[in-house]
Design a protein around this motif. Structure first.
Motif, mmCIF file in Angstrom:
data_model
loop_
_atom_site.group_PDB
_atom_site.id
_atom_site.type_symbol
_atom_site.label_atom_id
_atom_site.label_comp_id
_atom_site.label_asym_id
_atom_site.label_seq_id
_atom_site.Cartn_x
_atom_site.Cartn_y
_atom_site.Cartn_z
ATOM 1 N N GLU A 97 19.878 94.656 31.584
ATOM 2 C CA GLU A 97 19.076 93.281 32.291
ATOM 3 C C GLU A 97 18.209 93.801 33.581
ATOM 4 O O GLU A 97 17.699 92.642 34.065
ATOM 5 C CB GLU A 97 20.112 92.199 32.521
ATOM 6 N N PHE A 98 19.309 94.592 34.571
ATOM 7 C CA PHE A 98 18.158 94.591 35.615
ATOM 8 C C PHE A 98 17.104 95.957 35.626
ATOM 9 O O PHE A 98 16.663 96.423 36.790
ATOM 10 C CB PHE A 98 19.501 95.209 36.609
ATOM 11 N N GLY A 99 16.280 96.257 34.901
ATOM 12 C CA GLY A 99 15.534 97.289 34.526
ATOM 13 C C GLY A 99 16.091 98.617 34.859
ATOM 14 O O GLY A 99 14.481 99.406 34.469
ATOM 15 N N THR A 100 17.515 99.247 34.920
ATOM 16 C CA THR A 100 17.422 100.067 34.471
ATOM 17 C C THR A 100 18.016 100.634 32.602
ATOM 18 O O THR A 100 18.259 100.682 31.912
ATOM 19 C CB THR A 100 19.070 100.479 35.768
ATOM 20 N N VAL A 101 18.209 102.039 32.614
ATOM 21 C CA VAL A 101 17.764 102.501 31.685
ATOM 22 C C VAL A 101 19.646 103.352 31.794
ATOM 23 O O VAL A 101 19.765 104.540 32.220
ATOM 24 C CB VAL A 101 16.892 103.690 31.345
ATOM 25 N N VAL A 102 20.096 103.192 30.452
ATOM 26 C CA VAL A 102 21.451 103.379 30.551
ATOM 27 C C VAL A 102 21.721 104.454 29.692
ATOM 28 O O VAL A 102 21.070 103.855 27.917
ATOM 29 C CB VAL A 102 22.980 102.564 30.549
ATOM 30 N N VAL A 103 22.635 105.338 29.564
ATOM 31 C CA VAL A 103 23.301 106.011 27.564
ATOM 32 C C VAL A 103 24.180 105.778 27.463
ATOM 33 O O VAL A 103 25.753 105.321 28.157
ATOM 34 C CB VAL A 103 22.272 108.078 28.675
ATOM 35 N N GLN A 104 24.262 105.208 25.947
ATOM 36 C CA GLN A 104 25.803 105.071 25.726
ATOM 37 C C GLN A 104 26.296 106.040 24.528
ATOM 38 O O GLN A 104 25.071 106.710 23.878
ATOM 39 C CB GLN A 104 26.028 103.813 24.491
ATOM 40 N N GLU A 105 27.413 107.048 25.463
ATOM 41 C CA GLU A 105 27.491 108.344 25.362
ATOM 42 C C GLU A 105 28.206 108.125 23.477
ATOM 43 O O GLU A 105 28.430 109.088 22.980
ATOM 44 C CB GLU A 105 28.774 109.217 26.072
ATOM 45 N N ASP A 106 28.751 107.143 23.642
ATOM 46 C CA ASP A 106 29.506 106.950 22.071
ATOM 47 C C ASP A 106 28.508 106.701 20.557
ATOM 48 O O ASP A 106 28.524 106.480 19.643
ATOM 49 C CB ASP A 106 30.751 105.576 21.770
#
Length: 304
Positions: A148-157
């Motif tokens: 929601e903050f415009g960032t890109v995140v990896v879900q390692e699971d």
């Protein structure tokens, strides 16, 4: 209607990703002109996120002990040593060199106390959290997502280690960890900013070289800083990654540099590899339909 640029990409990537009533886009502005190379940001990142150590490796040519952004180095403080060309004996004023790009063989001038044969440029590098993120386009499992903050995140699971995102990143940021094959990178401390806290690296930076906040405010602050440096006789100061009309739609983490981007190991004109995918799929679909129609015509013609 979502505000878009001339390439039909949402200026607010969180809204484009489906977030309703998203907060302001957050990001990093890294001012390399005040970075002292202390690596406090690297340490804070590792401590908060539980990133494994990479071991001690001085690379044999620099005080830089990490070398690059990797799955085990989400922040990397680059040390760029630049030799100064040999000067005439009377040219001993080191202020002439401050902020000025130089080239040529090393040349030592001045006294032992005021040697001016080289300068260090330092930059704390990080994932750029692109507006047009190629890694998001190619991930087959949904392990990468837009927050929601415009960032890109990896879900390692959820990551299956396919590595498609590695080649899709125009900056070479994403990396797979050797022991498990999954990809890891900066999350812009998603857990911290969701709780109203500052990311660990920015919190630890003693010179405020790393600044965190709403991206629009950071861009205004960065433009003012560049203007100030120009007034102080540093015309080489320039911004990198701040322009929404560039090949990635602007970065969520951008920089003030004192030399050309290539000097810092950054691409001068980054382009997201997946930018033309929609057009390519459309053309491929039209071509497939044309081939199918041709096959039908040939089949029917052959039955006569």
């Amino acid at each position: 209607m979502v505000d878009t640029d001339d390439r039909s990409t949402p200026r607010d990537p969180a809204t484009g990703a489906g977030w309703v009533d998203a907060p302001p886009r957050m990001g990093f502005f890294t001012d390399t002109s005040v970075c002292i190379g202390c690596k406090a940001c690297e340490v804070a990142c590792k401590e908060w996120n539980g990133v494994p150590t990479s071991g001690l490796d001085l690379l044999g040519m620099s005080y830089d002990n990490t070398g690059a952004l990797t799955a085990n180095s989400w922040r990397h403080v680059a040390f760029i040593e630049q030799p100064r060309p040999a000067a005439a004996p009377e040219q001993t004023d080191t202020t002439q060199f401050l902020g000025m790009p130089q080239s040529g063989p090393p040349g030592r001038t001045g006294t032992a106390e005021g040697r001016s044969d080289f300068r260090w440029l330092m930059m704390s590098d990080v994932c750029k959290h692109c507006t047009r993120a190629g890694c998001l386009d190619v991930c087959p499992t949904g392990a990468l997502f837009r927050t929601e903050f415009g960032t890109v995140v990896v879900q390692e699971d959820i990551c299956n280690g396919c590595g498609y995102c590695v080649s899709a990143c125009p900056y070479g940021v994403i990396d797979r960890r050797v022991d498990d094959g999954r990809v890891w990178k900066c999350t812009l401390c998603y857990d911290r900013i969701g709780a109203g806290l500052t990311p660990a690296c920015a919190q630890a930076c003693p010179t405020e070289s790393i600044q965190y906040g709403p991206l629009d405010e950071l861009r205004e602050r960065a433009a003012a800083r560049v203007a100030t440096l120009h007034e102080r006789g540093v015309p080489e100061a320039r911004l990198y990654g701040h322009d929404p009309s560039d090949g990635v739609g602007g970065d969520g983490a951008f920089f003030l540099l004192l030399d050309e981007p290539e000097v810092y190991g950054l691409p001068p004109d980054p382009q997201v590899p997946t930018h033309d995918l929609p057009k390519m799929w459309k053309r491929a679909g039209v071509a497939a339909l044309a081939m199918a129609a041709g096959a039908v015509v040939a089949f029917l013609g052959g039955k006569r």
